[in-house]
Write a protein that holds these residues in place. Structure first.
Motif, PDB file in Angstrom:
ATOM      1  N   ALA A   1     -10.683  -8.855   4.588  1.00  0.00           N
ATOM      2  CA  ALA A   1      -9.485  -9.287   3.859  1.00  0.00           C
ATOM      3  C   ALA A   1      -9.298  -8.334   2.690  1.00  0.00           C
ATOM      4  O   ALA A   1     -10.241  -7.648   2.272  1.00  0.00           O
ATOM      5  CB  ALA A   1      -9.620 -10.724   3.358  1.00  0.00           C
ATOM      6  N   ILE A   2      -8.069  -8.297   2.140  1.00  0.00           N
ATOM      7  CA  ILE A   2      -7.793  -7.412   1.009  1.00  0.00           C
ATOM      8  C   ILE A   2      -7.078  -8.167  -0.105  1.00  0.00           C
ATOM      9  O   ILE A   2      -6.426  -9.189   0.133  1.00  0.00           O
ATOM     10  CB  ILE A   2      -6.963  -6.177   1.415  1.00  0.00           C
ATOM     11  CG1 ILE A   2      -5.583  -6.583   1.958  1.00  0.00           C
ATOM     12  CG2 ILE A   2      -7.731  -5.329   2.419  1.00  0.00           C
ATOM     13  CD1 ILE A   2      -4.631  -5.399   2.157  1.00  0.00           C
ATOM     14  N   ALA A   3      -7.184  -7.600  -1.332  1.00  0.00           N
ATOM     15  CA  ALA A   3      -6.562  -8.212  -2.510  1.00  0.00           C
ATOM     16  C   ALA A   3      -6.041  -7.123  -3.451  1.00  0.00           C
ATOM     17  O   ALA A   3      -6.669  -6.810  -4.461  1.00  0.00           O
ATOM     18  CB  ALA A   3      -7.556  -9.106  -3.236  1.00  0.00           C
ATOM     19  N   PRO A   4      -4.883  -6.532  -3.153  1.00  0.00           N
ATOM     20  CA  PRO A   4      -4.299  -5.557  -4.078  1.00  0.00           C
ATOM     21  C   PRO A   4      -3.733  -6.248  -5.329  1.00  0.00           C
ATOM     22  O   PRO A   4      -3.098  -7.299  -5.238  1.00  0.00           O
ATOM     23  CB  PRO A   4      -3.177  -4.909  -3.257  1.00  0.00           C
ATOM     24  CG  PRO A   4      -3.488  -5.249  -1.823  1.00  0.00           C
ATOM     25  CD  PRO A   4      -4.144  -6.595  -1.887  1.00  0.00           C
ATOM     26  N   VAL A   5      -3.962  -5.639  -6.477  1.00  0.00           N
ATOM     27  CA  VAL A   5      -3.439  -6.138  -7.752  1.00  0.00           C
ATOM     28  C   VAL A   5      -2.494  -5.075  -8.308  1.00  0.00           C
ATOM     29  O   VAL A   5      -2.909  -3.949  -8.593  1.00  0.00           O
ATOM     30  CB  VAL A   5      -4.581  -6.419  -8.749  1.00  0.00           C
ATOM     31  CG1 VAL A   5      -4.013  -6.880 -10.088  1.00  0.00           C
ATOM     32  CG2 VAL A   5      -5.544  -7.458  -8.184  1.00  0.00           C
ATOM     33  N   GLY A   6      -1.225  -5.426  -8.428  1.00  0.00           N
ATOM     34  CA  GLY A   6      -0.247  -4.465  -8.930  1.00  0.00           C
ATOM     35  C   GLY A   6      -0.059  -3.279  -8.015  1.00  0.00           C
ATOM     36  O   GLY A   6       0.330  -2.202  -8.478  1.00  0.00           O
ATOM     37  N   GLY A   7      -0.309  -3.455  -6.698  1.00  0.00           N
ATOM     38  CA  GLY A   7      -0.216  -2.289  -5.821  1.00  0.00           C
ATOM     39  C   GLY A   7      -0.116  -2.598  -4.342  1.00  0.00           C
ATOM     40  O   GLY A   7      -0.477  -1.751  -3.521  1.00  0.00           O
ATOM     41  N   LEU A   8       0.374  -3.783  -3.958  1.00  0.00           N
ATOM     42  CA  LEU A   8       0.460  -4.117  -2.534  1.00  0.00           C
ATOM     43  C   LEU A   8       1.475  -3.217  -1.830  1.00  0.00           C
ATOM     44  O   LEU A   8       2.634  -3.135  -2.225  1.00  0.00           O
ATOM     45  CB  LEU A   8       0.878  -5.577  -2.350  1.00  0.00           C
ATOM     46  CG  LEU A   8       1.097  -6.019  -0.894  1.00  0.00           C
ATOM     47  CD1 LEU A   8      -0.217  -5.986  -0.120  1.00  0.00           C
ATOM     48  CD2 LEU A   8       1.725  -7.408  -0.837  1.00  0.00           C
ATOM     49  N   ARG A   9       1.023  -2.568  -0.770  1.00  0.00           N
ATOM     50  CA  ARG A   9       1.900  -1.770   0.084  1.00  0.00           C
ATOM     51  C   ARG A   9       1.626  -2.113   1.543  1.00  0.00           C
ATOM     52  O   ARG A   9       0.595  -2.697   1.887  1.00  0.00           O
ATOM     53  CB  ARG A   9       1.673  -0.271  -0.113  1.00  0.00           C
ATOM     54  CG  ARG A   9       2.002   0.272  -1.500  1.00  0.00           C
ATOM     55  CD  ARG A   9       3.507   0.330  -1.794  1.00  0.00           C
ATOM     56  NE  ARG A   9       4.044  -0.964  -2.219  1.00  0.00           N
ATOM     57  CZ  ARG A   9       5.339  -1.213  -2.408  1.00  0.00           C
ATOM     58  NH1 ARG A   9       6.231  -0.258  -2.196  1.00  0.00           N
ATOM     59  NH2 ARG A   9       5.737  -2.409  -2.798  1.00  0.00           N
ATOM     60  N   ALA A  10       2.565  -1.724   2.400  1.00  0.00           N
ATOM     61  CA  ALA A  10       2.411  -1.921   3.841  1.00  0.00           C
ATOM     62  C   ALA A  10       2.885  -0.657   4.547  1.00  0.00           C
ATOM     63  O   ALA A  10       3.706  -0.691   5.454  1.00  0.00           O
ATOM     64  CB  ALA A  10       3.205  -3.136   4.299  1.00  0.00           C
ATOM     65  N   GLY A  11       2.351   0.468   4.112  1.00  0.00           N
ATOM     66  CA  GLY A  11       2.777   1.761   4.624  1.00  0.00           C
ATOM     67  C   GLY A  11       3.712   2.459   3.648  1.00  0.00           C
ATOM     68  O   GLY A  11       4.119   1.907   2.625  1.00  0.00           O
ATOM     69  N   ARG A  12       4.060   3.677   3.973  1.00  0.00           N
ATOM     70  CA  ARG A  12       4.933   4.464   3.099  1.00  0.00           C
ATOM     71  C   ARG A  12       6.368   3.951   3.177  1.00  0.00           C
ATOM     72  O   ARG A  12       6.749   3.278   4.149  1.00  0.00           O
ATOM     73  CB  ARG A  12       4.898   5.928   3.522  1.00  0.00           C
ATOM     74  CG  ARG A  12       5.523   6.172   4.893  1.00  0.00           C
ATOM     75  CD  ARG A  12       5.590   7.647   5.233  1.00  0.00           C
ATOM     76  NE  ARG A  12       6.288   7.854   6.506  1.00  0.00           N
ATOM     77  CZ  ARG A  12       6.638   9.044   6.977  1.00  0.00           C
ATOM     78  NH1 ARG A  12       6.344  10.130   6.285  1.00  0.00           N
ATOM     79  NH2 ARG A  12       7.267   9.151   8.131  1.00  0.00           N
ATOM     80  N   PRO A  13       7.211   4.259   2.179  1.00  0.00           N
ATOM     81  CA  PRO A  13       8.631   3.915   2.303  1.00  0.00           C
ATOM     82  C   PRO A  13       9.250   4.630   3.508  1.00  0.00           C
ATOM     83  O   PRO A  13       8.932   5.790   3.795  1.00  0.00           O
ATOM     84  CB  PRO A  13       9.230   4.421   0.986  1.00  0.00           C
ATOM     85  CG  PRO A  13       8.081   4.459   0.029  1.00  0.00           C
ATOM     86  CD  PRO A  13       6.892   4.828   0.856  1.00  0.00           C
ATOM     87  N   ASN A  14      10.112   3.927   4.205  1.00  0.00           N
ATOM     88  CA  ASN A  14      10.779   4.501   5.370  1.00  0.00           C
ATOM     89  C   ASN A  14      11.742   5.598   4.913  1.00  0.00           C
ATOM     90  O   ASN A  14      12.641   5.332   4.108  1.00  0.00           O
ATOM     91  CB  ASN A  14      11.546   3.404   6.109  1.00  0.00           C
ATOM     92  CG  ASN A  14      12.054   3.854   7.458  1.00  0.00           C
ATOM     93  OD1 ASN A  14      12.357   5.028   7.661  1.00  0.00           O
ATOM     94  ND2 ASN A  14      12.163   2.915   8.388  1.00  0.00           N
ATOM     95  N   PRO A  15      11.586   6.822   5.378  1.00  0.00           N
ATOM     96  CA  PRO A  15      12.489   7.902   4.933  1.00  0.00           C
ATOM     97  C   PRO A  15      13.958   7.606   5.219  1.00  0.00           C
ATOM     98  O   PRO A  15      14.840   8.094   4.507  1.00  0.00           O
ATOM     99  CB  PRO A  15      11.997   9.118   5.734  1.00  0.00           C
ATOM    100  CG  PRO A  15      10.587   8.802   6.103  1.00  0.00           C
ATOM    101  CD  PRO A  15      10.546   7.320   6.297  1.00  0.00           C
ATOM    102  N   GLN A  16      14.231   6.802   6.241  1.00  0.00           N
ATOM    103  CA  GLN A  16      15.610   6.478   6.589  1.00  0.00           C
ATOM    104  C   GLN A  16      16.177   5.349   5.737  1.00  0.00           C
ATOM    105  O   GLN A  16      17.397   5.206   5.615  1.00  0.00           O
ATOM    106  CB  GLN A  16      15.683   6.077   8.069  1.00  0.00           C
ATOM    107  CG  GLN A  16      15.088   7.090   9.019  1.00  0.00           C
ATOM    108  CD  GLN A  16      15.692   8.472   8.851  1.00  0.00           C
ATOM    109  OE1 GLN A  16      16.913   8.618   8.735  1.00  0.00           O
ATOM    110  NE2 GLN A  16      14.838   9.496   8.822  1.00  0.00           N
TER     111      GLN A  16
END
Length: 462
Positions: free
Chosen positions: A319-334
């Protein structure tokens, strides 16, 4: 006082040939009545099979709802479902219920034939008949182990001698690193790095412990993150290890992580996915970390790195616990308001608990900001919910005056996705006493406490 001998796990075979498990005496039968106070049986109320059905004591009647199986994965099963500590809550009086079997920490049970108690290792509490009552319908709960008769149980077959076998937490080990804050050498790509680690007070050298990988933000260091997050007291109280490696890209007075897919890393920058994997491998042997109970946390850039590591290596973090930094991959260029699904598509669901201040100006809650950020925190949460195939949510409820919790539930393998939003919070770690100058640090919740309560519900497949 009852003597507590060594507990072990023994594989058994259930009807239908399925190999299942529990820690139990060698001579115990796999399926049958599990009896407690006054010889009453563990029973599923009204034979129900819905998640959340009450588990109780009842006069033994040889019905299907009293035919209990003890399994090699340390679950206790009846009617095709598992005995489950409700919500994984570590508190006296937490009810035991019936729930879909996921094998998470709140469904793990260890039987001791000498003391006759059944312990949930994640909470350290015993299966208990509420109020020391043997009346039909008495609910089962967890309670501090106290050697009372309402915590005495007899497994199917009547019990027997304990027979040693390998631990489900991994091979035997002998931790030579002493309790306290230390460093651990890690070799990767021809270089050796000194990684900050913390071994909790009172840790026994031969006992494998859960591990939290705690990653610093951009401009920080591993040792600095140990101080800033203030996670060590939580580790002491709950007996888990911490590893806090450092990034390798110079940034301000510290380092940044080489997060895949975002920004432009300097030529020859360290492969931090590979490096962190080596950190975990080294910790398993050097620190006696339990390989199935490894979790990831991180602040800011460390939260982004934790997210990226879970995308790339979901087999290494339960399991994960990002604090002030949750992402789910890079921003979609499109369409930068959405993540690029191709950049985060893990092979297994990863449970997520995240924390984010709505006044954060570094990684803005509504999105925008730096090139690496762009899409909002709720969008990141929704993407993880899609990855984890959650069936309900989002549902949002107040927690305190300035904190709300948004849940996606009903997820594959029980991999819930939870977000704590702090309306007056800055780019900070909730509950830490250390100010970093990046806005208000809420004391209404404690991220370390909440993430550990969440973590202990999950473990990786053995």
């Amino acid at each position: 006082m009852k003597r507590r001998p060594v507990l072990v796990t023994l594989s058994v075979l259930l009807a239908g040939g399925a190999a299942v498990a529990v820690t139990l005496p060698a001579s115990a039968a796999a399926t049958g009545a599990l009896t407690g106070l006054a010889g009453k049986c563990v029973d599923v109320a009204a034979g129900g099979t819905a998640n959340g059905t009450k588990v109780q004591l009842w006069t033994c009647n040889n019905s299907a709802q009293q035919r209990v199986s003890v399994a090699d994965d340390r679950t206790i099963r009846v009617l095709g479902k598992c005995l489950d500590v409700t919500g994984g809550v570590n508190a006296d009086g937490t009810k035991v219920q019936l729930w879909d079997c996921f094998g998470n920490a709140n469904q793990q049970w260890v039987y001791n034939s000498a003391t006759k108690d059944i312990v949930n290792p994640a909470t350290g509490r015993c299966l208990d008949a509420a109020g020391q009552s043997s009346a039909d319908g008495t609910p089962l709960q967890i309670w501090t182990c106290n050697s009372q008769t309402n915590q005495d149980w007899v497994l199917p077959g009547g019990g027997g001698p304990v027979t040693p076998s390998p631990s489900a937490s991994g091979a035997a080990c002998n931790r030579t690193v002493q309790p306290g804050e230390r460093t651990m050498p890690v070799s990767f790509a021809g270089k050796q790095y000194q990684v900050a680690v913390y071994v909790p007070a009172g840790a026994q050298p031969g006992t494998r412990l859960p591990l939290v990988m705690n990653l610093h933000g951009s401009g920080g260091t591993g040792s600095g993150q140990l101080q800033y997050s203030n996670m060590k007291p939580t580790a002491d109280a709950n007996q888990f290890l911490i590893v806090a490696p450092s990034g390798a890209i110079p940034n301000a007075s510290g380092f940044a992580w080489n997060v895949p897919g975002v920004g432009t890393a300097p030529a020859g920058a360290r492969d931090d996915i590979g490096f962190l994997e080596q950190v975990l491998t080294t910790a398993t042997s050097t620190l006696c970390a339990a390989p199935t109970r490894v979790y990831g946390a991180g602040y800011s850039g460390g939260g982004r790195m934790t997210s990226a590591f879970a995308c790339a290596r979901p087999d290494r973090l339960a399991a994960i616990a990002p604090v002030g930094g949750l992402r789910a991959g890079r921003p979609n260029p499109q369409n930068t308001a959405q993540p690029d699904p191709a950049s985060c598509n893990p092979a297994r669901p990863v449970p997520v608990i995240a924390f984010h201040g709505q006044q954060d100006t570094t990684n803005p809650y509504p999105g925008g900001g730096s090139e690496y950020w762009q899409y909002s925190v709720p969008v990141a949460q929704a993407r993880w919910a899609a990855i984890n195939r959650c069936t309900t949510g989002p549902t949002t409820a107040p927690v305190t005056t300035h904190v709300t919790r948004t849940n996606y539930l009903g997820c594959a393998n029980g991999a819930d996705v939870v977000l704590y939003s702090i309306s007056d919070g800055g780019h900070t770690w909730p509950g830490t006493p250390v100010s970093n100058g990046n806005g208000n640090t809420t004391q209404e919740i404690n991220a370390n406490t909440l993430m550990w309560q969440f973590f202990q519900r999950f473990q990786l497949p053995a």
